[in-house]
Design an enzyme around this catalytic site. Structure first.
Site, short mmCIF file in Angstrom:
data_model
loop_
_atom_site.label_atom_id
_atom_site.label_comp_id
_atom_site.label_asym_id
_atom_site.label_seq_id
_atom_site.Cartn_x
_atom_site.Cartn_y
_atom_site.Cartn_z
N ARG A 12 0.85 -1.18 0.00
CA ARG A 12 0.00 0.00 0.00
C ARG A 12 0.89 1.23 0.00
O ARG A 12 1.95 1.24 0.62
CB ARG A 12 -0.93 0.01 1.23
CG ARG A 12 -2.13 -0.92 1.12
CD ARG A 12 -3.12 -0.42 0.07
NE ARG A 12 -4.27 -1.30 -0.09
CZ ARG A 12 -4.37 -2.25 -1.01
NH1 ARG A 12 -3.36 -2.45 -1.84
NH2 ARG A 12 -5.44 -2.99 -1.11
N GLU A 36 -2.89 7.81 -4.36
CA GLU A 36 -3.06 7.52 -5.79
C GLU A 36 -4.50 7.80 -6.23
O GLU A 36 -5.42 7.69 -5.42
CB GLU A 36 -2.66 6.07 -6.10
CG GLU A 36 -3.45 5.00 -5.38
CD GLU A 36 -2.92 3.59 -5.67
OE1 GLU A 36 -3.72 2.81 -6.22
OE2 GLU A 36 -1.75 3.28 -5.35
N HIS A 45 -0.39 0.56 -10.38
CA HIS A 45 -1.15 -0.37 -9.53
C HIS A 45 -1.64 -1.58 -10.33
O HIS A 45 -2.83 -1.85 -10.45
CB HIS A 45 -2.33 0.34 -8.86
CG HIS A 45 -2.76 -0.33 -7.58
ND1 HIS A 45 -3.28 0.36 -6.51
CD2 HIS A 45 -2.75 -1.64 -7.20
CE1 HIS A 45 -3.57 -0.49 -5.53
NE2 HIS A 45 -3.27 -1.71 -5.93
#
Length: 322
Positions: free
Chosen positions: A241, A270, A288
């Protein structure tokens, strides 16, 4: 009455067909993150909401009255974007989708490790820009991976899968930090050593790969002091994360050469990525992609469907986190 559910982002088509067949399903056709007011309204209108990591669900989003939602079936294993206490206080069950994204996330961790060590992103940019002038003995020298030491923070499913790839694929030594004792067949087969502190692990590792949960407990686990504790030639890999890493401290460490490089798949806040990170050549940046394979995203969706189905049939949900 058929349960009314909201899917906050578009999911793989095969999963959406199942959801539409089993439930009274509303899909977010725009496929953009819903605004806080839209999420608050959803809690008043739907029996279940199916959020993703792109949906920030702090306490302020949860209505204090007229709450209809009884289940949050999260699409993803991580749930630090959800205020679990606020959900629980309103009688909501929260589920996630563990297990099914282990292999693909571990694959991405190794991809980032290799790309950062061998300067693959930098090399591709140079080639595409037409700036490569041909092979020479000193061109774009990187770091060898085979035989080095990988340090894992968080020896859960994904941490173990990453360590296995590194050890059996690249003959890497494995050290790790985990808050609880880990001593099982997988760890013993790799000869992995559990160290007593993050700092002790950082001092030994040539590559540090993060696989711990996000949220308040681990926020900025990797900070300026711990970046200083890494070897000068070490690399940081983050597929966990974004909030686990202090991004400003990481930028400073990369700019100064305090560490050799980094590979990142996740970011704090993000989809915003600091401009300073975008300018740096010694960091590999992915948007991601950890679970972004057809097989894994379908499996994640079907895991959420299983949780939904069990809940509304009055059975114990398989993946309850709250």
């Amino acid at each position: 009455m058929t349960p009314r559910i909201l899917v906050t982002r578009r999911w793989p088509a095969s999963v959406e067909r199942v959801l539409a067949d089993r439930f009274d399903t509303t899909f977010n056709q725009d496929d953009t993150p819903l605004a806080p007011s839209q999420l608050s309204d959803a809690f008043r209108q739907f029996d279940a909401v199916l959020p993703t990591v792109s949906d920030k669900l702090p306490a302020s989003v949860f209505p204090d009255k007229d709450v209809r939602t009884r289940l949050l079936a999260n699409f993803g294993v991580g749930f630090s974007h959800i205020d679990i206490d606020a959900a629980r206080a309103r009688g909501m069950t929260v589920t996630n989708t563990p297990g099914v994204l282990t292999d693909c996330t571990a694959d991405i961790a190794l991809a980032l490790l290799l790309a950062a060590a061998r300067r693959a992103g930098e090399g591709e940019r140079q080639l595409r820009a037409g700036a490569w002038t041909g092979w020479c003995p000193t061109h774009m020298i990187g770091s060898k991976v085979s035989g080095k030491t990988i340090g894992i923070i968080g020896m859960g499913r994904i941490g173990k899968a990453t360590a296995k790839r590194a050890h059996f694929g690249f003959d890497m030594k494995v050290v790790f930090y985990n808050r609880s004792k880990v001593d099982d067949e997988t760890v013993r087969a790799m000869g992995a050593r559990q160290l007593a502190s993050v700092e002790e692990m950082l001092a030994e590792a040539d590559f540090v790969s993060l696989h711990c949960p996000g949220g308040a407990e681990n926020r900025h686990l990797i900070n300026a002091a711990r970046l200083r504790a890494m070897k000068p030639g070490a690399f940081l890999i983050n597929t966990a994360r974004g909030d686990v890493v202090d991004q400003e401290a990481l930028i400073a460490a990369l700019e100064s050469g305090q560490i050799a490089g980094a590979g990142l798949d996740v970011y704090d806040g993000e989809p915003a990525v600091p401009a300073a990170l975008l300018r740096l050549e010694n960091v590999v940046l992915l948007p991601h992609l950890g679970s972004a394979t057809e097989e894994t995203r379908v499996a994640m969706g079907m895991r959420a469907v299983d949780n939904l189905t069990a809940f509304f049939e009055g059975r114990a949900v398989p993946d309850k986190v709250a």
